[in-house]
Design an enzyme around this catalytic site. Structure first.
Site, mmCIF file in Angstrom:
data_model
loop_
_atom_site.group_PDB
_atom_site.id
_atom_site.type_symbol
_atom_site.label_atom_id
_atom_site.label_comp_id
_atom_site.label_asym_id
_atom_site.label_seq_id
_atom_site.Cartn_x
_atom_site.Cartn_y
_atom_site.Cartn_z
ATOM 1 N N GLU A 59 0.854 -1.181 0.000
ATOM 2 C CA GLU A 59 0.000 0.000 0.000
ATOM 3 C C GLU A 59 0.892 1.233 0.000
ATOM 4 O O GLU A 59 1.812 1.351 0.822
ATOM 5 C CB GLU A 59 -0.911 0.048 1.237
ATOM 6 C CG GLU A 59 -1.765 1.349 1.238
ATOM 7 C CD GLU A 59 -2.745 1.459 2.402
ATOM 8 O OE1 GLU A 59 -2.728 0.599 3.300
ATOM 9 O OE2 GLU A 59 -3.525 2.438 2.391
ATOM 10 N N GLU A 149 -8.190 2.073 -2.910
ATOM 11 C CA GLU A 149 -8.845 2.005 -1.596
ATOM 12 C C GLU A 149 -9.652 3.271 -1.393
ATOM 13 O O GLU A 149 -9.106 4.367 -1.340
ATOM 14 C CB GLU A 149 -7.789 1.899 -0.486
ATOM 15 C CG GLU A 149 -7.018 0.597 -0.530
ATOM 16 C CD GLU A 149 -6.093 0.429 0.670
ATOM 17 O OE1 GLU A 149 -6.087 1.318 1.565
ATOM 18 O OE2 GLU A 149 -5.381 -0.587 0.721
ATOM 19 N N GLU A 236 -6.119 -4.624 8.737
ATOM 20 C CA GLU A 236 -4.930 -3.787 8.923
ATOM 21 C C GLU A 236 -4.682 -3.469 10.387
ATOM 22 O O GLU A 236 -5.589 -3.570 11.218
ATOM 23 C CB GLU A 236 -4.993 -2.520 8.067
ATOM 24 C CG GLU A 236 -6.118 -1.577 8.346
ATOM 25 C CD GLU A 236 -6.114 -0.424 7.336
ATOM 26 O OE1 GLU A 236 -5.110 -0.191 6.655
ATOM 27 O OE2 GLU A 236 -7.154 0.234 7.238
HETATM 28 P P1 C2E Z 1 -5.103 3.931 5.873
HETATM 29 O O1 C2E Z 1 -5.220 4.018 4.387
HETATM 30 O O2 C2E Z 1 -6.132 3.140 6.597
HETATM 31 O O3 C2E Z 1 -3.640 3.387 6.153
HETATM 32 C C1 C2E Z 1 -3.278 2.606 7.253
HETATM 33 C C2 C2E Z 1 -2.618 3.433 8.326
HETATM 34 O O4 C2E Z 1 -2.347 2.586 9.457
HETATM 35 C C3 C2E Z 1 -1.255 3.997 7.933
HETATM 36 O O5 C2E Z 1 -1.119 5.234 8.621
HETATM 37 C C4 C2E Z 1 -0.287 2.974 8.491
HETATM 38 O O6 C2E Z 1 1.001 3.499 8.730
HETATM 39 C C5 C2E Z 1 -0.974 2.633 9.788
HETATM 40 N N1 C2E Z 1 -0.584 1.305 10.275
HETATM 41 C C6 C2E Z 1 -0.284 0.215 9.542
HETATM 42 N N2 C2E Z 1 -0.005 -0.842 10.319
HETATM 43 C C7 C2E Z 1 -0.134 -0.430 11.597
HETATM 44 C C8 C2E Z 1 0.019 -1.092 12.881
HETATM 45 O O7 C2E Z 1 0.329 -2.275 12.985
HETATM 46 N N3 C2E Z 1 -0.212 -0.324 13.997
HETATM 47 C C9 C2E Z 1 -0.563 0.988 13.910
HETATM 48 N N4 C2E Z 1 -0.736 1.676 15.040
HETATM 49 N N5 C2E Z 1 -0.724 1.634 12.719
HETATM 50 C C10 C2E Z 1 -0.517 0.937 11.578
HETATM 51 P P2 C2E Z 1 -0.609 6.537 7.889
HETATM 52 O O8 C2E Z 1 0.438 6.209 6.873
HETATM 53 O O9 C2E Z 1 -0.305 7.512 8.968
HETATM 54 O O10 C2E Z 1 -1.893 7.026 7.081
HETATM 55 C C11 C2E Z 1 -3.040 7.437 7.758
HETATM 56 C C12 C2E Z 1 -4.196 7.616 6.810
HETATM 57 O O11 C2E Z 1 -3.979 8.742 5.957
HETATM 58 C C13 C2E Z 1 -4.424 6.447 5.862
HETATM 59 O O12 C2E Z 1 -5.116 5.413 6.524
HETATM 60 C C14 C2E Z 1 -5.248 7.100 4.782
HETATM 61 O O13 C2E Z 1 -6.610 7.210 5.170
HETATM 62 C C15 C2E Z 1 -4.639 8.478 4.741
HETATM 63 N N6 C2E Z 1 -3.705 8.542 3.612
HETATM 64 C C16 C2E Z 1 -2.394 8.188 3.568
HETATM 65 N N7 C2E Z 1 -1.874 8.423 2.339
HETATM 66 C C17 C2E Z 1 -2.898 8.906 1.568
HETATM 67 C C18 C2E Z 1 -3.001 9.345 0.199
HETATM 68 O O14 C2E Z 1 -2.060 9.307 -0.616
HETATM 69 N N8 C2E Z 1 -4.239 9.808 -0.194
HETATM 70 C C19 C2E Z 1 -5.314 9.836 0.663
HETATM 71 N N9 C2E Z 1 -6.470 10.298 0.186
HETATM 72 N N10 C2E Z 1 -5.233 9.450 1.936
HETATM 73 C C20 C2E Z 1 -4.048 8.979 2.390
HETATM 74 MG MG MG Z 2 -7.530 1.886 6.626
HETATM 75 MG MG MG Z 3 -5.642 2.721 2.923
#
Ligand code: C2E
Ligand code: MG
Ligand code: MG
Length: 282
Positions: A59, A149, A236
């Site tokens: 991802e 997604e 996830e």
């Molecule tokens: P998401 O798409 O649901 O991505 C999963 C988030 O959970 C990611 O946070 C990831 O780093 C985190 N995560 C994964 N495994 C674990 C784990 O085992 N424990 C914990 N505590 N966290 C975990 P991240 O990278 O901070 O992204 C947060 C959200 O920001 C994403 O949730 C998504 O909704 C949004 N996002 C990130 N990149 C993009 C993008 O390019 N475009 C859009 N529209 N939204 C984005």
């Molecule tokens: Mg998610």
């Molecule tokens: Mg996602």
């Protein structure tokens, strides 16, 4: 005196408030600049087959590679970008860079998948399908290798007929469309009623509850629903081997989480691919 102290505190509060508001005002323009300057980059987290433990895809997750602040958490800038159509530019910038990197990984791992986050705002714009097709074509990647997604941060009115039509159009073009963060938003189940999708990504909140009666029952309910509808599931936020085992027992197909890897840079993702056996597509 005490009075002077109160006045000073009030002034201080006002000053901080004004600064904060200024911060927000600057942020949107700053994000727009950062996108143009290539400071918003994708990092990658592996998606793993729960049966074999093999990496089936990555991802792409946005990071702001800020010259002063360093790597910035998307929760600090995605919500700001989501207040306007800026999120559409941001998503496309992340997707284009991720596709270029992913195209190289495909040369040695042809069955690998790439998941990208697509804000619901794209579904309101009739250009979206064309823009996404252009980006995969430019990268030389088949849309069949890409999972979109749908993030749920904006409540979308799924009963507005143009949105199911857009999702159908994307799937017809070959993309897989998945619902992200399933099980948390008020509208998860309603989205399923109105949108035809390929899979469900079960939210971390559910993963955290695995091992409790409610968490286990909820996971089984969602995977049962998925099987009945012919959908795949990824869970996830898996951090422990016990959670991974339980998710597999409860019928989840794929997992993602710190147990296997935190999100990493493109170079490190390529290393992960080299180091770990990749599932051969069934
Ligand atoms: P998401 O798409 O649901 O991505 C999963 C988030 O959970 C990611 O946070 C990831 O780093 C985190 N995560 C994964 N495994 C674990 C784990 O085992 N424990 C914990 N505590 N966290 C975990 P991240 O990278 O901070 O992204 C947060 C959200 O920001 C994403 O949730 C998504 O909704 C949004 N996002 C990130 N990149 C993009 C993008 O390019 N475009 C859009 N529209 N939204 C984005
Ligand atoms: Mg998610
Ligand atoms: Mg996602």
């Amino acid at each position: 005196t005490e009075f002077a102290q109160v006045v000073e505190d009030q002034l201080d509060l006002l000053r901080r408030l004004r600064e904060q508001r200024l911060d927000i005002g600057v942020a949107t323009a700053e994000i727009a600049r950062a996108i143009n300057d290539g400071e918003i980059v994708p990092w990658y987290q592996p998606v793993v087959d729960l049966d074999s433990g093999a990496i089936v895809g990555f991802e792409a997750l946005a990071r702001w590679d800020h010259p002063i602040r360093g790597l910035d958490d998307p929760r600090r800038f995605i919500p700001v970008a989501e207040d306007s159509d800026l999120i559409v530019d941001l998503d496309l910038a992340v997707i284009r860079q991720a596709l270029a990197e992913f195209a190289r990984w495909l040369q040695t791992h042809p069955d690998l998948r790439l998941s990208v986050n697509l804000s619901a705002r794209h579904l309101h714009s009739p250009d979206s399908a064309g823009l996404l097709m252009d980006s995969v074509t430019e990268a030389g990647v088949r849309p069949e290798s890409i999972t979109l997604e749908l993030t749920e941060t904006i409540a979308i009115d799924v009963r507005d007929g143009s949105i199911p039509r857009m999702v159908a159009q994307l799937r017809q073009a070959g993309f897989q469309v998945w619902l992200d963060d399933f099980g948390t938003g008020w509208s998860s189940l309603e989205q399923l009623l109105w949108l035809s999708v390929d899979g469900i990504k079960i939210d971390r909140a559910v993963a955290v509850a695995l091992g409790t009666p409610v968490g286990d029952a909820l996971t089984s309910a969602v995977t049962g629903l998925a099987v009945a509808l012919g959908l795949r599931t990824t869970i996830e936020g898996i951090e422990t081997a016990a959670q991974a085992d339980r998710a597999r027992e409860r019928g989840c197909d794929y997992g993602q989480g710190y147990l296997w890897s935190r999100p990493v840079s493109g170079a490190d993702a390529a290393d992960l691919l080299g180091a770990v056996a990749v599932a051969v597509d069934a």
